[in-house]
Write a protein that holds these residues in place. Structure first.
Motif, PDB file in Angstrom:
ATOM      1  N   ARG A  68      23.118   8.676  -3.019  1.00  0.00           N
ATOM      2  CA  ARG A  68      23.594   8.718  -1.629  1.00  0.00           C
ATOM      3  C   ARG A  68      22.626   8.049  -0.663  1.00  0.00           C
ATOM      4  N   PHE A  69      21.333   8.273  -0.847  1.00  0.00           N
ATOM      5  CA  PHE A  69      20.340   7.768   0.109  1.00  0.00           C
ATOM      6  C   PHE A  69      19.466   6.686  -0.508  1.00  0.00           C
ATOM      7  N   MET A  70      18.958   5.834   0.361  1.00  0.00           N
ATOM      8  CA  MET A  70      17.980   4.828  -0.036  1.00  0.00           C
ATOM      9  C   MET A  70      16.844   4.912   0.989  1.00  0.00           C
ATOM     10  N   VAL A  71      15.631   5.231   0.534  1.00  0.00           N
ATOM     11  CA  VAL A  71      14.469   5.247   1.416  1.00  0.00           C
ATOM     12  C   VAL A  71      13.888   3.835   1.406  1.00  0.00           C
ATOM     13  N   VAL A  72      13.627   3.302   2.594  1.00  0.00           N
ATOM     14  CA  VAL A  72      13.224   1.904   2.739  1.00  0.00           C
ATOM     15  C   VAL A  72      11.837   1.843   3.377  1.00  0.00           C
ATOM     16  N   TYR A  73      10.928   1.109   2.722  1.00  0.00           N
ATOM     17  CA  TYR A  73       9.570   0.891   3.215  1.00  0.00           C
ATOM     18  C   TYR A  73       9.428  -0.588   3.551  1.00  0.00           C
ATOM     19  N   ASN A  74       9.062  -0.899   4.792  1.00  0.00           N
ATOM     20  CA  ASN A  74       8.821  -2.281   5.197  1.00  0.00           C
ATOM     21  C   ASN A  74       7.314  -2.495   5.261  1.00  0.00           C
ATOM     22  N   LEU A  75       6.829  -3.408   4.423  1.00  0.00           N
ATOM     23  CA  LEU A  75       5.392  -3.660   4.310  1.00  0.00           C
ATOM     24  C   LEU A  75       5.064  -5.053   4.828  1.00  0.00           C
ATOM     25  N   ILE A  78      -1.273  -8.588   6.405  1.00  0.00           N
ATOM     26  CA  ILE A  78      -1.890  -9.284   7.527  1.00  0.00           C
ATOM     27  C   ILE A  78      -2.604 -10.562   7.074  1.00  0.00           C
ATOM     28  N   PRO A  79      -3.381 -10.550   5.978  1.00  0.00           N
ATOM     29  CA  PRO A  79      -4.067 -11.789   5.575  1.00  0.00           C
ATOM     30  C   PRO A  79      -3.126 -12.943   5.208  1.00  0.00           C
ATOM     31  N   THR A  80      -2.008 -12.632   4.536  1.00  0.00           N
ATOM     32  CA  THR A  80      -1.112 -13.707   4.082  1.00  0.00           C
ATOM     33  C   THR A  80       0.131 -13.859   4.953  1.00  0.00           C
ATOM     34  N   LYS A  81       0.284 -12.979   5.946  1.00  0.00           N
ATOM     35  CA  LYS A  81       1.460 -12.994   6.835  1.00  0.00           C
ATOM     36  C   LYS A  81       2.765 -12.966   6.040  1.00  0.00           C
ATOM     37  N   ASP A  82       2.811 -12.065   5.084  1.00  0.00           N
ATOM     38  CA  ASP A  82       3.943 -11.955   4.172  1.00  0.00           C
ATOM     39  C   ASP A  82       4.581 -10.575   4.316  1.00  0.00           C
ATOM     40  N   ARG A  83       5.911 -10.529   4.294  1.00  0.00           N
ATOM     41  CA  ARG A  83       6.652  -9.269   4.398  1.00  0.00           C
ATOM     42  C   ARG A  83       7.304  -8.930   3.066  1.00  0.00           C
ATOM     43  N   LEU A  84       7.471  -7.620   2.836  1.00  0.00           N
ATOM     44  CA  LEU A  84       8.140  -7.145   1.628  1.00  0.00           C
ATOM     45  C   LEU A  84       8.852  -5.840   1.957  1.00  0.00           C
ATOM     46  N   ARG A  85      10.073  -5.716   1.471  1.00  0.00           N
ATOM     47  CA  ARG A  85      10.844  -4.479   1.640  1.00  0.00           C
ATOM     48  C   ARG A  85      10.918  -3.797   0.276  1.00  0.00           C
ATOM     49  N   VAL A  86      10.553  -2.532   0.240  1.00  0.00           N
ATOM     50  CA  VAL A  86      10.615  -1.743  -0.992  1.00  0.00           C
ATOM     51  C   VAL A  86      11.589  -0.602  -0.746  1.00  0.00           C
ATOM     52  N   LYS A  87      12.568  -0.456  -1.650  1.00  0.00           N
ATOM     53  CA  LYS A  87      13.569   0.594  -1.518  1.00  0.00           C
ATOM     54  C   LYS A  87      13.518   1.512  -2.736  1.00  0.00           C
ATOM     55  N   ALA A  88      13.808   2.785  -2.503  1.00  0.00           N
ATOM     56  CA  ALA A  88      13.851   3.768  -3.582  1.00  0.00           C
ATOM     57  C   ALA A  88      15.084   4.645  -3.413  1.00  0.00           C
ATOM     58  N   PRO A  89      15.936   4.721  -4.440  1.00  0.00           N
ATOM     59  CA  PRO A  89      17.142   5.552  -4.333  1.00  0.00           C
ATOM     60  C   PRO A  89      16.811   7.037  -4.433  1.00  0.00           C
ATOM     61  N   VAL A  90      17.519   7.838  -3.621  1.00  0.00           N
ATOM     62  CA  VAL A  90      17.323   9.285  -3.604  1.00  0.00           C
ATOM     63  C   VAL A  90      18.700   9.936  -3.719  1.00  0.00           C
ATOM     64  N   GLU A  91      18.860  10.778  -4.726  1.00  0.00           N
ATOM     65  CA  GLU A  91      20.132  11.455  -4.977  1.00  0.00           C
ATOM     66  C   GLU A  91      20.370  12.569  -3.957  1.00  0.00           C
ATOM     67  N   GLU A  92      21.618  12.877  -3.690  1.00  0.00           N
ATOM     68  CA  GLU A  92      21.964  13.950  -2.764  1.00  0.00           C
ATOM     69  C   GLU A  92      21.551  15.314  -3.317  1.00  0.00           C
TER      70      GLU A  92
END
Length: 161
Positions: A68-75, A78-92
């Protein structure tokens, strides 16, 4: 091109069995991982790959689907000016995931907001309590099954006159 991303290559090397999905859309890379390994993966991303800034933690409610849920981390690195999104599924049935406050102090208030609005608990969080809603508030307003008019209120029927 997500396969050529340095973080993705590093995660495939160390956490191949924990990676559920890797996507790229409009230049943004998203990695979906097992929730059991979220802290180990985030620690690797921070300490070995330079993603030293947690810009946001949020959640998505896929009401009626599993998980049901997806927890999303936006990282952000700073040194490389690079973005990454990490998601983890969480059951109800088990709406808990490990807290990232051991890695980033910024996770403290961000995880409290997710807890308050979605009802996802973060195990190991130092002070998990409501941050936006009052302590006596019933429910979690950003869940898709939450009543639009709020709890214990009549639905809006338009102007009376």
């Amino acid at each position: 091109m997500a396969e050529n991303n340095r973080a993705v290559m590093g995660l495939k090397e160390k956490f191949a069995s924990s990676l559920l999905e890797i996507k790229e859309f409009r230049g943004e890379v998203t990695v979906t991982v097992k929730k059991e390994d979220i802290i180990a993966i985030c620690k690797c991303l921070k300490e070995e790959m330079g993603y030293n800034l947690l810009t946001d933690v949020t959640a998505v409610d896929y009401c009626g689907k599993a998980p049901r849920f997806m927890v999303v981390y936006n990282l952000y690195s700073i040194p490389t000016k690079d973005r990454l999104r990490v998601k983890a599924p969480v059951e109800e049935s088990d709406t808990s995931i490990a807290s990232a406050t051991c890695l980033w102090n910024a996770a403290n208030f961000l995880e409290r907001e997710v807890y308050d609005l979605f009802g996802i608990t973060f195990t190991g969080h130092p002070d998990l309590r409501r941050i936006l809603m009052t302590d006596d508030w019933v429910g979690h307003p950003l869940r898709k099954d939450y009543p639009l008019q709020g709890p214990d209120r009549e639905p809006y029927k338009g102007r009376l006159s």
